[in-house]
Design a protein around this motif. Structure first.
Motif, mmCIF file in Angstrom:
data_model
loop_
_atom_site.group_PDB
_atom_site.id
_atom_site.type_symbol
_atom_site.label_atom_id
_atom_site.label_comp_id
_atom_site.label_asym_id
_atom_site.label_seq_id
_atom_site.Cartn_x
_atom_site.Cartn_y
_atom_site.Cartn_z
ATOM 1 N N ARG A 196 -1.120 6.042 -6.091
ATOM 2 C CA ARG A 196 -2.089 4.994 -6.430
ATOM 3 C C ARG A 196 -1.398 3.637 -6.610
ATOM 4 N N VAL A 197 -0.267 3.651 -7.268
ATOM 5 C CA VAL A 197 0.465 2.399 -7.479
ATOM 6 C C VAL A 197 0.937 1.819 -6.150
ATOM 7 N N VAL A 198 1.458 2.688 -5.269
ATOM 8 C CA VAL A 198 1.936 2.220 -3.967
ATOM 9 C C VAL A 198 0.794 1.620 -3.158
ATOM 10 N N ASN A 199 -0.355 2.288 -3.142
ATOM 11 C CA ASN A 199 -1.506 1.783 -2.384
ATOM 12 C C ASN A 199 -1.995 0.446 -2.955
ATOM 13 N N TRP A 200 -2.013 0.338 -4.274
ATOM 14 C CA TRP A 200 -2.457 -0.907 -4.912
ATOM 15 C C TRP A 200 -1.541 -2.059 -4.525
ATOM 16 N N LEU A 201 -0.246 -1.800 -4.558
ATOM 17 C CA LEU A 201 0.714 -2.839 -4.228
ATOM 18 C C LEU A 201 0.738 -3.127 -2.727
ATOM 19 N N PHE A 252 9.015 1.732 -4.888
ATOM 20 C CA PHE A 252 9.428 0.606 -4.064
ATOM 21 C C PHE A 252 9.884 1.065 -2.685
ATOM 22 N N ASN A 253 10.490 2.239 -2.589
ATOM 23 C CA ASN A 253 10.917 2.741 -1.294
ATOM 24 C C ASN A 253 9.711 3.063 -0.417
ATOM 25 N N ASP A 254 8.702 3.752 -0.985
ATOM 26 C CA ASP A 254 7.496 4.074 -0.216
ATOM 27 C C ASP A 254 6.733 2.801 0.161
ATOM 28 N N LEU A 255 6.654 1.871 -0.771
ATOM 29 C CA LEU A 255 5.957 0.615 -0.511
ATOM 30 C C LEU A 255 6.625 -0.155 0.618
ATOM 31 N N THR A 256 7.935 -0.264 0.570
ATOM 32 C CA THR A 256 8.668 -0.993 1.591
ATOM 33 C C THR A 256 8.517 -0.335 2.957
ATOM 34 N N SER A 257 8.561 0.995 2.985
ATOM 35 C CA SER A 257 8.389 1.721 4.239
ATOM 36 C C SER A 257 7.036 1.431 4.877
ATOM 37 N N MET A 258 5.976 1.415 4.061
ATOM 38 C CA MET A 258 4.636 1.136 4.572
ATOM 39 C C MET A 258 4.526 -0.297 5.078
ATOM 40 N N LEU A 259 5.129 -1.248 4.381
ATOM 41 C CA LEU A 259 5.053 -2.643 4.805
ATOM 42 C C LEU A 259 5.829 -2.885 6.102
ATOM 43 N N ILE A 260 7.008 -2.275 6.245
ATOM 44 C CA ILE A 260 7.794 -2.445 7.456
ATOM 45 C C ILE A 260 7.089 -1.808 8.648
ATOM 46 N N THR A 261 6.511 -0.621 8.446
ATOM 47 C CA THR A 261 5.769 0.044 9.515
ATOM 48 C C THR A 261 4.585 -0.794 9.959
ATOM 49 N N THR A 262 3.875 -1.373 8.989
ATOM 50 C CA THR A 262 2.741 -2.242 9.321
ATOM 51 C C THR A 262 3.195 -3.473 10.083
ATOM 52 N N ALA A 263 4.334 -4.022 9.703
ATOM 53 C CA ALA A 263 4.855 -5.199 10.385
ATOM 54 C C ALA A 263 5.193 -4.894 11.837
ATOM 55 N N LYS A 264 5.756 -3.701 12.117
ATOM 56 C CA LYS A 264 6.101 -3.325 13.485
ATOM 57 C C LYS A 264 4.854 -3.068 14.325
#
Length: 425
Positions: free
Chosen positions: A185-190, A388-400
C-alpha cells in the motif's frame, strides 16, 4: 464516563506517536507550548486565588476598596527614585512624586547649598506597572501562538501524510503477511505521487512537487518570526520601555553575583525595575470636600514569582530563537544541496548507493525528498529499504515503457541502463 471524557483530551496533546514535522519544529509546538501552558496555569492560580496586594497608609478609604482600586487602575514607581542609596528610599523607585526639586543642606563651612527654581525642574516621571494584569493571559496567548504554525502546516498538506506514517508505525508490530500488505500500500501510494513528480513538466508540476517543502519552510519561518515577535512584544508590554526587558536575562547573570552591588545598593537591578515588589498607589475620589487624594505604599507579592517565570521565559525565547534559526538554515540547505540529503537517506535507510536510487531521488523535487526523509525517520531501515527498492523499480520500469528515459540527460540515462543490465529488479 470519566475515562471517556479524559480520553477525549488525549488528541489535544502536542506529543504525537506519529509525527510529520521534524524534531526542530517539535521544540516549538511541544516543549515551548507545554512550558507556556504550565506557567499560564501557575500564574492563573496565583493571580486569582489568595491575596494579590497589601497596601498600608490609606486612612480615608476602606482597605478592600483601596486594594481593588490600586490593582485595577495601576500602581507606579518614580523613575528619579531609581539608583539611589538604600538609606534614601524604602525601595527602589518608591518616593513621593511631589517632593521639592532640592532640599537645602547646611555645609561644614556654615553655608547652605543653593537650589534652582521649581519652574526649571521637570516633574517626576511616574512609571505605571499595568502589565501584571496581563500576566496570566500572556502565557496562554504565547502558547496558542506557538501551536498555530502546526495547525497551518496540517491545513496546507501536512496531515495528508499522517496516514502513511501511521501505516509505517503499524508495520513494526504487524505479522509478516500484514507487513507485506502494508508495504504494498505504501509503495502504491508513493508510486502514483512520485510518477507525477518525475514525469509531469511545466510550472504547475514544478510547484506541486516542491510545494510540501515550501510549506515546511514557511512553517519554520513562522516559528522564527513568532519568537522574535513575542520577545519584542514582551518588552513592549512593560510600561517603562523595552531595553530593560531585552537585557533582563543577561543582566541578571551579570549583576546577580557582582560584589559591588552589596556596598550601598545604589544601582537598581533590572528585576526590581521590571518586577517591583513595593510600589506606590494614589487614589483620587470625589468626596464631600471635592477631590480627595491619598497616596500609600503597596506590596505586590506575586512579582516574587513572576520575576523567575519571566527570567525562564527570557532564556527560553533566546534558546528557541537560535534553534529556529538553525532549523531554517538546515531546511534551506536540504532544498538546495540535494546530494547531502541523498547521502543522508542512504545512511539512514542502509541502502547501497545505486544509480537508480539517485535518479529517483534527484527527480522527485524538494517536496518528494521531504516525504522520503519522513519515511526514513518513521520506519525501520529494513522496511524502508524494501519500500524504496520496490518503488524505484516501478518508477524506472514506467520510465522505460513510456520512453521517458530517452528524454533525460545522457549521464542519468546511461547510469540507469547500466544498472538494469547488471541488477535484476
Amino acid at each position: 464516563m470519566v475515562i471517556e471524557l479524559l480520553s477525549g483530551f488525549k488528541g489535544l496533546s502536542p506529543f504525537k506517536d506519529a509525527t510529520v514535522d521534524d524534531s526542530w519544529d517539535q521544540i516549538n509546538r511541544c516543549y515551548v507550548f507545554l512550558a507556556m501552558v504550565l506557567m499560564g496555569a501557575v500564574t492563573t492560580m496565583r493571580q486569582y486565588s489568595g491575596t494579590l496586594i497589601a497596601c498600608d497608609g490609606f486612612s480615608k478609604f476602606h482597605p478592600q476598596f483601596a486594594e481593588d482600586y490600586c490593582w485595577s487602575l495601576g500602581m507606579y514607581t518614580v523613575r528619579e527614585a531609581y539608583d539611589l542609596p538604600a538609606s534614601m528610599v524604602p525601595y527602589p523607585g518608591v518616593l513621593p512624586s511631589d517632593l521639592p526639586a532640592c532640599v537645602p543642606r547646611l555645609l561644614k563651612n556654615g553655608t547652605l547649598t543653593k537650589c534652582g527654581s521649581e519652574k526649571d525642574v521637570l516633574p517626576a516621571d511616574r512609571i505605571f506597572h499595568l502589565w501584571y494584569q496581563w500576566a496570566s493571559f500572556y502565557f496562554w496567548i504565547v502558547a496558542i501562538l506557538y501551536y498555530t504554525p502546526y495547525i497551518m502546516f496540517k491545513q496546507l498538506g501536512g496531515s495528508e501524510y499522517k496516514p502513511l506514517i501511521k501505516l509505517l508505525c503499524l508495520a513494526s508490530s504487524a505479522s509478516e503477511k500484514h507487513m507485506e500488505e502494508i508495504q504494498e500500500r505504501v509503495v502504491n501510494w508513493l508510486f502514483f505521487r512520485f510518477k507525477t513528480y518525475i514525469f509531469d513538466k511545466g510550472y504547475y508540476a514544478w510547484l506541486r512537487k516542491n510545494s510540501f517543502s515550501l510549506v515546511i519552510g514557511v512553517t519554520k519561518l513562522s516559528y522564527l518570526l513568532i519568537t522574535v515577535a513575542v520577545f519584542y512584544l514582551t518588552g513592549f508590554m512593560f510600561e517603562y520601555g523595552n531595553n530593560t526587558w531585552y537585557r533582563y536575562g543577561a543582566d541578571w547573570y551579570g549583576t546577580r553575583f557582582s560584589p559591588y552591588m552589596d556596598v550601598n545598593n545604589s544601582i537598581t537591578l533590572n528585576k526590581d525595575i521590571l518586577f517591583p515588589k513595593m510600589v506606590a498607589c494614589e487614589i483620587k475620589r470625589w468626596g464631600p470636600s471635592g477631590i480627595e487624594v491619598e497616596t500609600a505604599q503597596c506590596v505586590l507579592a506575586p512579582n516574587v514569582l513572576y520575576q523567575y517565570l519571566f527570567l525562564f521565559t527570557w532564556y527560553l525565547l533566546v534558546a528557541v530563537f537560535f534553534a529556529n534559526l538553525i532549523s531554517c538554515f538546515l531546511h534551506i540547505s536540504e532544498m538546495f544541496f540535494s546530494n547531502g540529503t541523498y547521502n543522508r537517506m542512504i545512511d539512514q535507510g542502509m541502502l547501497p548507493n545505486k544509480p537508480m536510487y539517485r535518479f529517483v531521488f534527484m527527480n522527485i523535487g524538494a517536496g518528494g525528498r521531504e516525504i522520503v526523509q519522513i519515511l526514513t525517520d518513521n520506519s525501520n531501515p529494513l522496511l524502508f529499504s524494501k519500500i524504496f527498492n520496490d518503488l524505484t523499480s516501478m518508477l524506472i520500469t514506467t520510465a522505460k515503457n513510456d520512453d521517458v528515459v530517452e528524454n533525460l540527460n545522457t549521464k542519468t540515462e546511461t547510469s540507469v541502463i547500466e544498472f538494469e543490465s547488471n541488477d535484476s529488479l
